[in-house]
Design a protein around this motif. Structure first.
Motif, PDB file in Angstrom:
ATOM      1  N   LEU A  76      41.258 -70.580  72.365  1.00 62.77           N
ATOM      2  CA  LEU A  76      41.903 -69.961  71.198  1.00 62.77           C
ATOM      3  C   LEU A  76      40.961 -69.951  69.996  1.00 62.77           C
ATOM      4  N   ALA A  77      40.213 -71.033  69.824  1.00 57.85           N
ATOM      5  CA  ALA A  77      39.258 -71.103  68.721  1.00 57.85           C
ATOM      6  C   ALA A  77      38.165 -70.049  68.872  1.00 57.85           C
ATOM      7  N   VAL A  78      37.740 -69.803  70.105  1.00 55.92           N
ATOM      8  CA  VAL A  78      36.718 -68.783  70.348  1.00 55.92           C
ATOM      9  C   VAL A  78      37.247 -67.395  69.985  1.00 55.92           C
ATOM     10  N   VAL A  79      38.473 -67.106  70.370  1.00 55.86           N
ATOM     11  CA  VAL A  79      39.070 -65.813  70.012  1.00 55.86           C
ATOM     12  C   VAL A  79      39.103 -65.646  68.493  1.00 55.86           C
ATOM     13  N   PHE A  80      39.535 -66.694  67.801  1.00 57.26           N
ATOM     14  CA  PHE A  80      39.573 -66.643  66.340  1.00 57.26           C
ATOM     15  C   PHE A  80      38.168 -66.427  65.775  1.00 57.26           C
ATOM     16  N   ALA A  81      37.175 -67.144  66.322  1.00 59.32           N
ATOM     17  CA  ALA A  81      35.803 -67.026  65.839  1.00 59.32           C
ATOM     18  C   ALA A  81      35.252 -65.618  66.048  1.00 59.32           C
ATOM     19  N   LEU A  82      35.568 -65.022  67.181  1.00 59.76           N
ATOM     20  CA  LEU A  82      35.097 -63.661  67.465  1.00 59.76           C
ATOM     21  C   LEU A  82      35.740 -62.649  66.525  1.00 59.76           C
ATOM     22  N   VAL A  83      37.008 -62.853  66.205  1.00 59.13           N
ATOM     23  CA  VAL A  83      37.687 -61.945  65.272  1.00 59.13           C
ATOM     24  C   VAL A  83      37.063 -62.049  63.883  1.00 59.13           C
ATOM     25  N   VAL A  84      36.835 -63.273  63.424  1.00 60.53           N
ATOM     26  CA  VAL A  84      36.202 -63.464  62.115  1.00 60.53           C
ATOM     27  C   VAL A  84      34.814 -62.838  62.094  1.00 60.53           C
ATOM     28  N   ASN A  85      34.044 -63.061  63.158  1.00 62.80           N
ATOM     29  CA  ASN A  85      32.700 -62.491  63.247  1.00 62.80           C
ATOM     30  C   ASN A  85      32.727 -60.964  63.236  1.00 62.80           C
ATOM     31  N   HIS A  86      33.760 -60.383  63.822  1.00 60.61           N
ATOM     32  CA  HIS A  86      33.878 -58.922  63.839  1.00 60.61           C
ATOM     33  C   HIS A  86      34.014 -58.367  62.424  1.00 60.61           C
ATOM     34  N   VAL A 116      33.370 -60.255  59.556  1.00 61.39           N
ATOM     35  CA  VAL A 116      32.334 -60.832  58.686  1.00 61.39           C
ATOM     36  C   VAL A 116      31.129 -61.160  59.570  1.00 61.39           C
ATOM     37  N   PRO A 117      30.294 -60.178  59.899  1.00 56.69           N
ATOM     38  CA  PRO A 117      29.221 -60.379  60.883  1.00 56.69           C
ATOM     39  C   PRO A 117      28.214 -61.467  60.527  1.00 56.69           C
ATOM     40  N   LEU A 153      25.061 -73.051  54.892  1.00 57.75           N
ATOM     41  CA  LEU A 153      24.867 -72.809  53.462  1.00 57.75           C
ATOM     42  C   LEU A 153      23.580 -72.044  53.171  1.00 57.75           C
ATOM     43  N   TYR A 154      22.470 -72.579  53.631  1.00 59.85           N
ATOM     44  CA  TYR A 154      21.179 -71.996  53.253  1.00 59.85           C
ATOM     45  C   TYR A 154      20.833 -70.768  54.085  1.00 59.85           C
ATOM     46  N   GLY A 155      21.279 -70.736  55.342  1.00 57.38           N
ATOM     47  CA  GLY A 155      21.036 -69.546  56.143  1.00 57.38           C
ATOM     48  C   GLY A 155      21.797 -68.339  55.618  1.00 57.38           C
ATOM     49  N   THR A 156      23.041 -68.572  55.200  1.00 62.07           N
ATOM     50  CA  THR A 156      23.837 -67.482  54.642  1.00 62.07           C
ATOM     51  C   THR A 156      23.264 -67.015  53.309  1.00 62.07           C
TER      52      THR A 156
END
Length: 340
Positions: free
Chosen positions: A30-40, A42-43, A171-174
Protein backbone atom coordinates in the motif's frame (compact mmCIF):
# COMPACT_ATOMS: atom_id res chain seq x y z
CA UNK A 1 5.62 -45.58 9.52
CA UNK A 2 8.77 -44.01 10.87
CA UNK A 3 9.27 -41.92 7.74
CA UNK A 4 5.68 -40.73 7.81
CA UNK A 5 5.96 -39.75 11.45
CA UNK A 6 9.06 -37.65 10.82
CA UNK A 7 7.87 -35.73 7.78
CA UNK A 8 5.90 -33.03 9.67
CA UNK A 9 8.92 -32.30 11.86
CA UNK A 10 11.50 -32.30 9.06
CA UNK A 11 9.61 -29.96 6.72
CA UNK A 12 9.76 -26.23 7.64
CA UNK A 13 6.40 -24.59 8.08
CA UNK A 14 6.90 -22.12 5.22
CA UNK A 15 3.16 -21.49 4.90
CA UNK A 16 2.89 -20.30 8.49
CA UNK A 17 5.98 -18.13 8.05
CA UNK A 18 4.48 -16.54 4.93
CA UNK A 19 1.18 -15.92 6.72
CA UNK A 20 3.08 -14.12 9.46
CA UNK A 21 4.74 -11.84 6.94
CA UNK A 22 1.68 -11.03 4.86
CA UNK A 23 0.32 -8.13 6.97
CA UNK A 24 3.65 -6.27 6.83
CA UNK A 25 4.13 -7.04 3.14
CA UNK A 26 0.60 -5.80 2.49
CA UNK A 27 1.32 -2.54 4.34
CA UNK A 28 4.48 -2.08 2.28
CA UNK A 29 2.52 -2.70 -0.93
CA UNK A 30 0.00 0.00 0.00
CA UNK A 31 2.86 2.37 0.79
CA UNK A 32 4.39 1.68 -2.63
CA UNK A 33 1.11 2.52 -4.36
CA UNK A 34 0.92 5.77 -2.42
CA UNK A 35 4.57 6.56 -3.25
CA UNK A 36 4.01 5.95 -6.96
CA UNK A 37 0.95 8.22 -6.97
CA UNK A 38 2.87 11.02 -5.25
CA UNK A 39 5.78 10.56 -7.66
CA UNK A 40 3.38 10.79 -10.60
CA UNK A 41 2.18 14.22 -9.51
CA UNK A 42 5.49 15.41 -7.99
CA UNK A 43 8.23 13.76 -10.10
CA UNK A 44 11.09 15.31 -8.12
CA UNK A 45 10.09 13.12 -5.15
CA UNK A 46 11.25 9.59 -5.96
CA UNK A 47 9.09 6.67 -4.78
CA UNK A 48 11.92 5.59 -2.47
CA UNK A 49 11.99 8.94 -0.68
CA UNK A 50 8.19 9.11 -0.36
CA UNK A 51 8.13 5.55 0.97
CA UNK A 52 10.73 6.09 3.69
CA UNK A 53 8.95 9.25 4.84
CA UNK A 54 5.65 7.32 4.88
CA UNK A 55 7.21 4.57 6.98
CA UNK A 56 8.56 7.08 9.47
CA UNK A 57 5.19 8.83 9.63
CA UNK A 58 3.39 5.55 10.32
CA UNK A 59 5.84 4.56 13.05
CA UNK A 60 5.82 7.92 14.82
CA UNK A 61 2.20 9.01 14.42
CA UNK A 62 0.31 5.71 14.63
CA UNK A 63 2.79 3.04 15.63
CA UNK A 64 3.73 -0.27 14.07
CA UNK A 65 1.85 -3.25 15.49
CA UNK A 66 3.51 -6.57 16.17
CA UNK A 67 1.57 -8.18 13.31
CA UNK A 68 3.32 -5.94 10.79
CA UNK A 69 6.88 -6.39 12.01
CA UNK A 70 7.78 -9.79 10.43
CA UNK A 71 6.74 -8.61 6.97
CA UNK A 72 8.41 -5.24 7.37
CA UNK A 73 11.66 -6.91 8.42
CA UNK A 74 11.38 -9.09 5.31
CA UNK A 75 10.98 -6.18 2.89
CA UNK A 76 13.65 -4.10 4.64
CA UNK A 77 16.19 -6.89 4.23
CA UNK A 78 15.39 -9.47 1.54
CA UNK A 79 13.49 -7.20 -0.83
CA UNK A 80 16.15 -4.51 -0.43
CA UNK A 81 18.88 -6.91 -1.52
CA UNK A 82 16.84 -7.97 -4.55
CA UNK A 83 16.30 -4.33 -5.55
CA UNK A 84 20.01 -3.55 -5.37
CA UNK A 85 20.88 -6.61 -7.46
CA UNK A 86 18.36 -5.56 -10.12
CA UNK A 87 19.72 -2.01 -10.05
CA UNK A 88 22.77 -3.41 -11.84
CA UNK A 89 20.65 -4.17 -14.92
CA UNK A 90 20.21 -0.43 -15.46
CA UNK A 91 23.94 0.10 -15.97
CA UNK A 92 25.85 -0.71 -19.16
CA UNK A 93 29.57 -0.12 -18.68
CA UNK A 94 30.22 0.64 -22.38
CA UNK A 95 27.71 3.50 -22.24
CA UNK A 96 29.48 4.96 -19.23
CA UNK A 97 32.92 4.58 -20.82
CA UNK A 98 31.62 6.20 -23.99
CA UNK A 99 31.40 9.45 -22.03
CA UNK A 100 35.19 9.61 -22.23
CA UNK A 101 37.99 9.37 -19.69
CA UNK A 102 37.66 13.02 -18.68
CA UNK A 103 34.07 12.57 -17.52
CA UNK A 104 34.90 9.28 -15.82
CA UNK A 105 37.77 11.01 -14.02
CA UNK A 106 35.43 13.74 -12.76
CA UNK A 107 33.01 11.14 -11.39
CA UNK A 108 35.69 9.04 -9.68
CA UNK A 109 37.48 12.04 -8.19
CA UNK A 110 34.35 13.75 -6.85
CA UNK A 111 32.98 10.51 -5.40
CA UNK A 112 36.29 9.41 -3.89
CA UNK A 113 37.12 12.75 -2.28
CA UNK A 114 33.64 13.17 -0.82
CA UNK A 115 33.43 9.62 0.53
CA UNK A 116 36.90 9.89 2.10
CA UNK A 117 36.61 13.30 3.71
CA UNK A 118 32.99 13.27 4.91
CA UNK A 119 33.51 10.71 7.74
CA UNK A 120 36.55 12.67 8.95
CA UNK A 121 34.50 15.86 9.07
CA UNK A 122 31.66 13.99 10.79
CA UNK A 123 34.06 12.84 13.49
CA UNK A 124 35.11 16.46 14.12
CA UNK A 125 31.44 17.42 14.40
CA UNK A 126 30.91 14.74 17.04
CA UNK A 127 28.63 12.51 14.95
CA UNK A 128 28.55 8.73 15.29
CA UNK A 129 30.63 6.72 12.80
CA UNK A 130 27.42 5.18 11.46
CA UNK A 131 25.82 8.53 10.65
CA UNK A 132 29.00 9.88 9.09
CA UNK A 133 29.47 6.78 6.94
CA UNK A 134 25.88 6.77 5.66
CA UNK A 135 25.88 10.51 4.91
CA UNK A 136 29.15 10.04 3.01
CA UNK A 137 27.68 7.11 1.09
CA UNK A 138 24.39 8.77 0.19
CA UNK A 139 25.94 12.05 -0.92
CA UNK A 140 28.92 10.63 -2.81
CA UNK A 141 27.23 7.72 -4.62
CA UNK A 142 23.49 7.44 -5.23
CA UNK A 143 21.29 8.61 -2.42
CA UNK A 144 18.79 6.31 -0.74
CA UNK A 145 19.86 3.12 -2.53
CA UNK A 146 23.49 3.59 -1.50
CA UNK A 147 22.53 4.37 2.09
CA UNK A 148 20.42 1.24 2.31
CA UNK A 149 23.14 -0.93 0.73
CA UNK A 150 25.87 0.35 3.04
CA UNK A 151 23.69 -0.04 6.11
CA UNK A 152 22.95 -3.62 5.10
CA UNK A 153 26.67 -4.33 4.60
CA UNK A 154 27.96 -2.96 7.90
CA UNK A 155 26.83 -3.47 11.48
CA UNK A 156 27.77 -0.13 13.03
CA UNK A 157 24.80 1.98 11.87
CA UNK A 158 21.23 2.20 13.17
CA UNK A 159 17.83 3.17 11.79
CA UNK A 160 18.38 6.65 13.17
CA UNK A 161 21.73 6.94 11.38
CA UNK A 162 19.96 5.95 8.17
CA UNK A 163 17.17 8.45 8.83
CA UNK A 164 19.67 11.27 9.24
CA UNK A 165 21.43 10.34 6.01
CA UNK A 166 18.15 10.05 4.12
CA UNK A 167 17.04 13.47 5.35
CA UNK A 168 20.25 14.89 3.90
CA UNK A 169 19.58 13.26 0.52
CA UNK A 170 16.01 14.58 0.41
CA UNK A 171 16.79 18.13 1.57
CA UNK A 172 19.92 18.94 -0.39
CA UNK A 173 19.18 16.81 -3.44
CA UNK A 174 15.81 18.49 -3.88
CA UNK A 175 17.36 21.93 -3.40
CA UNK A 176 19.92 21.09 -6.09
CA UNK A 177 17.14 20.64 -8.67
CA UNK A 178 16.65 24.41 -8.65
CA UNK A 179 20.15 25.58 -7.80
CA UNK A 180 22.32 23.52 -10.17
CA UNK A 181 20.75 24.82 -13.43
CA UNK A 182 20.81 28.38 -12.07
CA UNK A 183 24.46 28.10 -11.08
CA UNK A 184 25.33 26.52 -14.43
CA UNK A 185 23.69 29.42 -16.27
CA UNK A 186 25.49 31.96 -14.10
CA UNK A 187 28.84 30.20 -14.67
CA UNK A 188 28.25 29.92 -18.41
CA UNK A 189 28.47 26.11 -18.53
CA UNK A 190 27.67 24.38 -21.80
CA UNK A 191 24.79 21.89 -21.94
CA UNK A 192 27.27 19.00 -21.85
CA UNK A 193 29.05 20.47 -18.84
CA UNK A 194 25.72 20.94 -17.06
CA UNK A 195 24.76 17.32 -17.73
CA UNK A 196 28.06 16.01 -16.40
CA UNK A 197 27.97 18.27 -13.35
CA UNK A 198 24.40 17.28 -12.46
CA UNK A 199 25.18 13.58 -12.83
CA UNK A 200 28.39 13.85 -10.81
CA UNK A 201 27.06 16.02 -7.99
CA UNK A 202 23.34 15.48 -7.33
CA UNK A 203 22.28 12.71 -4.97
CA UNK A 204 19.27 10.78 -6.32
CA UNK A 205 18.79 9.44 -9.85
CA UNK A 206 15.30 10.98 -9.88
CA UNK A 207 16.72 14.36 -8.92
CA UNK A 208 19.34 14.15 -11.68
CA UNK A 209 16.65 13.14 -14.16
CA UNK A 210 14.55 16.15 -13.14
CA UNK A 211 17.47 18.50 -13.85
CA UNK A 212 18.31 16.75 -17.10
CA UNK A 213 14.75 16.76 -18.41
CA UNK A 214 14.25 20.44 -17.60
CA UNK A 215 17.59 21.43 -19.14
CA UNK A 216 17.60 19.21 -22.22
CA UNK A 217 20.55 17.07 -21.06
CA UNK A 218 18.67 14.05 -19.72
CA UNK A 219 20.73 11.30 -21.39
CA UNK A 220 24.11 12.74 -20.41
CA UNK A 221 23.08 13.53 -16.85
CA UNK A 222 21.52 10.12 -16.13
CA UNK A 223 24.38 8.20 -17.79
CA UNK A 224 26.94 10.06 -15.66
CA UNK A 225 24.82 9.38 -12.58
CA UNK A 226 24.71 5.67 -13.35
CA UNK A 227 28.48 5.80 -13.62
CA UNK A 228 28.50 6.88 -9.99
CA UNK A 229 26.15 4.04 -9.10
CA UNK A 230 28.75 1.54 -10.39
CA UNK A 231 31.09 2.80 -7.66
CA UNK A 232 28.65 1.47 -5.05
CA UNK A 233 30.15 -2.02 -5.33
CA UNK A 234 33.85 -1.20 -4.84
CA UNK A 235 33.14 1.30 -2.07
CA UNK A 236 30.95 -1.15 -0.14
CA UNK A 237 33.57 -3.87 -0.65
CA UNK A 238 36.37 -1.59 0.55
CA UNK A 239 34.36 -0.56 3.61
CA UNK A 240 33.54 -4.18 4.42
CA UNK A 241 37.24 -5.09 4.06
CA UNK A 242 38.27 -2.36 6.47
CA UNK A 243 35.61 -3.42 8.99
CA UNK A 244 36.81 -7.00 8.65
CA UNK A 245 40.40 -6.15 9.54
CA UNK A 246 40.10 -3.15 11.85
CA UNK A 247 36.56 -3.21 13.32
CA UNK A 248 34.94 -5.26 16.07
CA UNK A 249 34.98 -8.32 13.79
CA UNK A 250 38.74 -8.19 13.24
CA UNK A 251 40.75 -11.45 12.93
CA UNK A 252 40.49 -13.53 16.07
CA UNK A 253 36.82 -12.76 16.59
CA UNK A 254 34.28 -15.47 15.70
CA UNK A 255 32.18 -13.34 13.34
CA UNK A 256 33.60 -11.65 10.26
CA UNK A 257 31.53 -9.92 7.57
CA UNK A 258 32.18 -10.92 3.96
CA UNK A 259 34.47 -8.65 1.98
CA UNK A 260 31.84 -8.43 -0.77
CA UNK A 261 28.30 -9.11 0.43
CA UNK A 262 26.44 -11.55 -1.78
CA UNK A 263 23.88 -9.00 -2.95
CA UNK A 264 26.68 -6.60 -4.00
CA UNK A 265 28.29 -9.43 -5.99
CA UNK A 266 24.87 -9.96 -7.57
CA UNK A 267 24.74 -6.25 -8.44
CA UNK A 268 28.10 -6.55 -10.21
CA UNK A 269 26.94 -9.67 -12.04
CA UNK A 270 23.89 -7.80 -13.34
CA UNK A 271 26.09 -4.90 -14.49
CA UNK A 272 28.27 -7.39 -16.36
CA UNK A 273 25.20 -9.05 -17.90
CA UNK A 274 23.72 -5.73 -19.05
CA UNK A 275 27.09 -4.72 -20.48
CA UNK A 276 27.13 -7.76 -22.79
CA UNK A 277 24.14 -6.37 -24.70
CA UNK A 278 22.32 -9.69 -24.38
CA UNK A 279 19.53 -8.41 -22.12
CA UNK A 280 16.31 -7.97 -24.15
CA UNK A 281 15.12 -4.44 -24.67
CA UNK A 282 11.80 -5.19 -23.01
CA UNK A 283 13.65 -6.18 -19.84
CA UNK A 284 15.88 -3.10 -19.75
CA UNK A 285 12.80 -0.93 -20.27
CA UNK A 286 10.88 -2.55 -17.41
CA UNK A 287 13.71 -2.94 -14.90
CA UNK A 288 13.84 0.70 -13.68
CA UNK A 289 10.16 0.59 -12.69
CA UNK A 290 10.52 -2.81 -11.03
CA UNK A 291 13.57 -1.62 -9.11
CA UNK A 292 11.77 1.54 -8.01
CA UNK A 293 8.87 -0.51 -6.66
CA UNK A 294 11.07 -2.95 -4.75
CA UNK A 295 13.29 -0.18 -3.38
CA UNK A 296 10.25 1.80 -2.24
CA UNK A 297 8.90 -1.25 -0.40
CA UNK A 298 12.26 -1.86 1.28
CA UNK A 299 12.69 1.76 2.33
CA UNK A 300 9.16 1.86 3.72
CA UNK A 301 10.19 -1.04 5.96
CA UNK A 302 13.36 0.83 6.92
CA UNK A 303 11.37 3.98 7.59
CA UNK A 304 9.18 2.26 10.17
CA UNK A 305 12.26 1.94 12.37
CA UNK A 306 12.95 5.68 12.44
CA UNK A 307 12.46 7.62 15.66
CA UNK A 308 11.49 11.16 14.64
CA UNK A 309 12.43 12.55 18.07
CA UNK A 310 16.06 11.66 17.43
CA UNK A 311 15.90 12.91 13.85
CA UNK A 312 14.64 16.34 14.94
CA UNK A 313 17.77 16.70 17.06
CA UNK A 314 20.00 15.86 14.11
CA UNK A 315 21.24 19.36 13.32
CA UNK A 316 24.85 18.24 13.10
CA UNK A 317 23.93 15.57 10.56
CA UNK A 318 22.28 18.22 8.40
CA UNK A 319 25.41 20.36 8.74
CA UNK A 320 27.56 17.43 7.68
CA UNK A 321 25.20 16.85 4.75
CA UNK A 322 25.55 20.46 3.68
CA UNK A 323 29.34 20.24 3.84
CA UNK A 324 29.40 16.94 1.94
CA UNK A 325 27.00 18.27 -0.70
CA UNK A 326 29.15 21.36 -1.12
CA UNK A 327 32.23 19.17 -1.37
CA UNK A 328 30.91 16.85 -4.09
CA UNK A 329 29.47 19.84 -5.93
CA UNK A 330 32.70 21.87 -5.78
CA UNK A 331 35.04 19.02 -6.73
CA UNK A 332 32.85 17.91 -9.64
CA UNK A 333 32.37 21.49 -10.83
CA UNK A 334 36.11 22.09 -10.81
CA UNK A 335 36.61 18.88 -12.77
CA UNK A 336 33.95 19.80 -15.29
CA UNK A 337 35.39 23.26 -15.88
CA UNK A 338 38.94 21.90 -16.27
CA UNK A 339 38.32 18.69 -18.19
CA UNK A 340 34.94 18.63 -19.94
Amino acid sequence: MTLTARLPHDRPDSGRQLDGRLPGIGAAALAVVFALVVNHFVPVLSPAVVAVVSGAALANLVGVGERLKPGLRFVAKRVLRTAIVLLGLQIAVPQVLALGWRTVAVVVLATGVTFTLTPLIGRRLGLTPGTSLLVATGVSICGAAAIAAMRESTDDSSDDDAASALSVVVLYGTTAIALVPLAASWLGLSPTQLGVWAGAAVHEVAQVAAIGAASGVLVTAVTVKLGRVILLAPIVALTSYRRRHTGPDAPGRPKQPPIIPLFVAGFLAMVALRSTGLVPGAVTTAIPQVTNILMAAALFGLGTGIDARILVKGGRALLLGAIATGLVGAVSLAGVMLLV
